[in-house]
Design an enzyme around this catalytic site. Structure first.
Site, PDB file in Angstrom:
ATOM      1  N   GLY A   1      39.869  49.799  37.464  1.00 30.63           N
ATOM      2  CA  GLY A   1      39.030  48.881  38.215  1.00 30.63           C
ATOM      3  C   GLY A   1      37.639  48.674  37.644  1.00 30.63           C
ATOM      4  O   GLY A   1      37.091  47.568  37.680  1.00 30.63           O
TER       5      GLY A   1
ATOM      6  N   THR B   1      45.401  48.989  47.403  1.00 28.33           N
ATOM      7  CA  THR B   1      45.457  50.163  46.537  1.00 28.33           C
ATOM      8  C   THR B   1      44.898  51.395  47.225  1.00 28.33           C
ATOM      9  O   THR B   1      44.105  51.285  48.165  1.00 28.33           O
ATOM     10  CB  THR B   1      44.632  49.905  45.247  1.00 28.33           C
ATOM     11  OG1 THR B   1      44.832  50.968  44.331  1.00 28.33           O
ATOM     12  CG2 THR B   1      43.155  49.761  45.544  1.00 28.33           C
TER      13      THR B   1
ATOM     14  N   THR C   1      45.270  44.519  38.022  1.00 26.25           N
ATOM     15  CA  THR C   1      45.580  45.937  38.158  1.00 26.25           C
ATOM     16  C   THR C   1      45.154  46.624  36.866  1.00 26.25           C
ATOM     17  O   THR C   1      44.990  45.983  35.836  1.00 26.25           O
ATOM     18  CB  THR C   1      47.078  46.173  38.432  1.00 26.25           C
ATOM     19  OG1 THR C   1      47.298  47.580  38.594  1.00 26.25           O
ATOM     20  CG2 THR C   1      47.956  45.665  37.316  1.00 26.25           C
ATOM     21  N   GLY C   2      44.929  47.925  36.965  1.00 30.26           N
ATOM     22  CA  GLY C   2      44.460  48.657  35.787  1.00 30.26           C
ATOM     23  C   GLY C   2      43.272  49.513  36.177  1.00 30.26           C
ATOM     24  O   GLY C   2      43.168  49.978  37.310  1.00 30.26           O
TER      25      GLY C   2
ATOM     26  N   ARG D   1      34.221  56.231  45.782  1.00 33.49           N
ATOM     27  CA  ARG D   1      34.481  55.277  44.700  1.00 33.49           C
ATOM     28  C   ARG D   1      35.268  54.077  45.200  1.00 33.49           C
ATOM     29  O   ARG D   1      36.236  54.208  45.931  1.00 33.49           O
ATOM     30  CB  ARG D   1      35.265  55.956  43.578  1.00 33.49           C
ATOM     31  CG  ARG D   1      35.595  55.050  42.383  1.00 33.49           C
ATOM     32  CD  ARG D   1      36.982  54.448  42.468  1.00 33.49           C
ATOM     33  NE  ARG D   1      37.359  53.726  41.223  1.00 33.49           N
ATOM     34  CZ  ARG D   1      38.446  52.974  41.079  1.00 33.49           C
ATOM     35  NH1 ARG D   1      39.275  52.836  42.102  1.00 33.49           N
ATOM     36  NH2 ARG D   1      38.710  52.371  39.942  1.00 33.49           N
ATOM     37  N   VAL D   2      34.845  52.898  44.802  1.00 35.18           N
ATOM     38  CA  VAL D   2      35.562  51.662  45.084  1.00 35.18           C
ATOM     39  C   VAL D   2      35.803  50.954  43.763  1.00 35.18           C
ATOM     40  O   VAL D   2      34.886  50.837  42.942  1.00 35.18           O
ATOM     41  CB  VAL D   2      34.748  50.756  46.039  1.00 35.18           C
ATOM     42  CG1 VAL D   2      35.428  49.404  46.217  1.00 35.18           C
ATOM     43  CG2 VAL D   2      34.559  51.440  47.389  1.00 35.18           C
ATOM     44  N   GLY D   3      37.018  50.502  43.540  1.00 35.71           N
ATOM     45  CA  GLY D   3      37.343  49.793  42.307  1.00 35.71           C
ATOM     46  C   GLY D   3      37.254  48.287  42.491  1.00 35.71           C
ATOM     47  O   GLY D   3      36.537  47.780  43.351  1.00 35.71           O
ATOM     48  N   ASP D   4      38.031  47.576  41.702  1.00 34.50           N
ATOM     49  CA  ASP D   4      37.980  46.108  41.745  1.00 34.50           C
ATOM     50  C   ASP D   4      38.837  45.520  42.857  1.00 34.50           C
ATOM     51  O   ASP D   4      38.611  44.394  43.282  1.00 34.50           O
ATOM     52  CB  ASP D   4      38.464  45.530  40.414  1.00 34.50           C
ATOM     53  CG  ASP D   4      39.949  45.826  40.176  1.00 34.50           C
ATOM     54  OD1 ASP D   4      40.326  47.020  40.256  1.00 34.50           O
ATOM     55  OD2 ASP D   4      40.723  44.900  39.935  1.00 34.50           O
TER      56      ASP D   4
ATOM     57  N   SER E   1      50.277  55.085  44.579  1.00 31.97           N
ATOM     58  CA  SER E   1      49.058  54.352  44.228  1.00 31.97           C
ATOM     59  C   SER E   1      48.620  53.377  45.306  1.00 31.97           C
ATOM     60  O   SER E   1      47.613  52.683  45.144  1.00 31.97           O
ATOM     61  CB  SER E   1      49.256  53.601  42.907  1.00 31.97           C
ATOM     62  OG  SER E   1      50.249  52.614  43.054  1.00 31.97           O
TER      63      SER E   1
ATOM     64  N   THR F   1      47.492  49.800  41.657  1.00 30.29           N
ATOM     65  CA  THR F   1      47.339  48.704  42.618  1.00 30.29           C
ATOM     66  C   THR F   1      48.652  47.958  42.783  1.00 30.29           C
ATOM     67  O   THR F   1      49.443  47.896  41.856  1.00 30.29           O
ATOM     68  CB  THR F   1      46.306  47.696  42.061  1.00 30.29           C
ATOM     69  OG1 THR F   1      45.088  48.374  41.826  1.00 30.29           O
ATOM     70  CG2 THR F   1      46.066  46.528  42.989  1.00 30.29           C
TER      71      THR F   1
END
Length: 217
Positions: free
Chosen positions: A187, A151, A184-185, A161-164, A31, A133
């Site tokens: 995003g 991450t 974490t989780g 795609r971009v998460g948090d 991850s 993450t």
């Protein structure tokens, strides 16, 4: 590793960077960093950010071919006038800073991706196994706080795609007077609440860390 830095009298910033680098280089961890699970096109793309006691921050999003995204994020913070570099620009900056080009897709992750392609199901769920993450916060002997987050994002995400994780305030927020939070989780859910900033803001208002996290969630 982070604890070793702190015990030797090092800064919280060095501690969180070096701690995150261990996991980025760990090919078995799928991850983060090298060995991370790829997007649906088979490309491993990394996101990371770092923040120091002064509120300075640096971030890279959608970066390929460089293992230590957290270290590149720190270079963005310290050596550029910017906060965030993306994609090819982030990658080019990394090479200019002396980072070496590496293939981040390991055989194990490639095999997992090829098996996924047979069904091509994409249903991200929020559970204990699906955290994507490594986030790290540290406080040093001077009482100064720093944070880092790195991450490879959700497995088999859409390209781009971009998460948090690399977004200051969502994936990470540090206020040296109040405290810090890292997420974490899934995003997309964290971004909707600007989760890490919200936790710190609730603590600023007098809530305990536990109460702040419960309200944010």
């Amino acid at each position: 590793k982070a604890w070793e830095v702190l015990q030797a009298g090092g800064t919280s910033l060095d501690a969180v960077e070096q701690g995150c680098m261990i996991e980025e280089a760990n090919e078995k961890g799928q991850s983060v960093g090298k060995g991370g699970l790829p997007d649906r096109d088979g490309n491993v793309t990394l996101d990371a950010c770092i923040m120091n006691k002064h509120g300075d921050c640096g971030s890279v999003v959608y970066m390929q071919n460089v293992t230590h995204a957290i270290s590149v994020a720190r270079k963005v913070m310290e050596d550029t006038p910017h906060v965030m570099l993306a994609g090819k620009g982030a990658e080019q900056f990394a090479y200019e800073q002396g980072f070496k080009k590496e293939d981040l897709l390991t055989e194990a992750s490639k095999k997992a991706w090829e098996e996924w392609k047979i069904k091509s199901e994409y249903k991200p769920i929020i559970n204990i196994e699906n955290h994507d993450t490594i986030g790290m916060l540290a406080i040093d002997k001077n009482g100064d706080i720093s944070g880092a987050c790195t991450t490879s994002g959700l497995a088999y995400k859409m390209a781009g795609r971009v998460g948090d994780s690399p977004i200051i305030g969502s994936g990470l927020f540090v206020d040296n007077e109040i405290g810090a939070a890292v997420a974490t989780g899934l995003g997309e859910e964290v971004v909707k609440t600007v989760g890490s900033f919200l936790v710190v803001e609730l603590m600023r208002q007098g809530k305990s860390p536990q109460e702040a996290c419960e309200e944010a969630i």
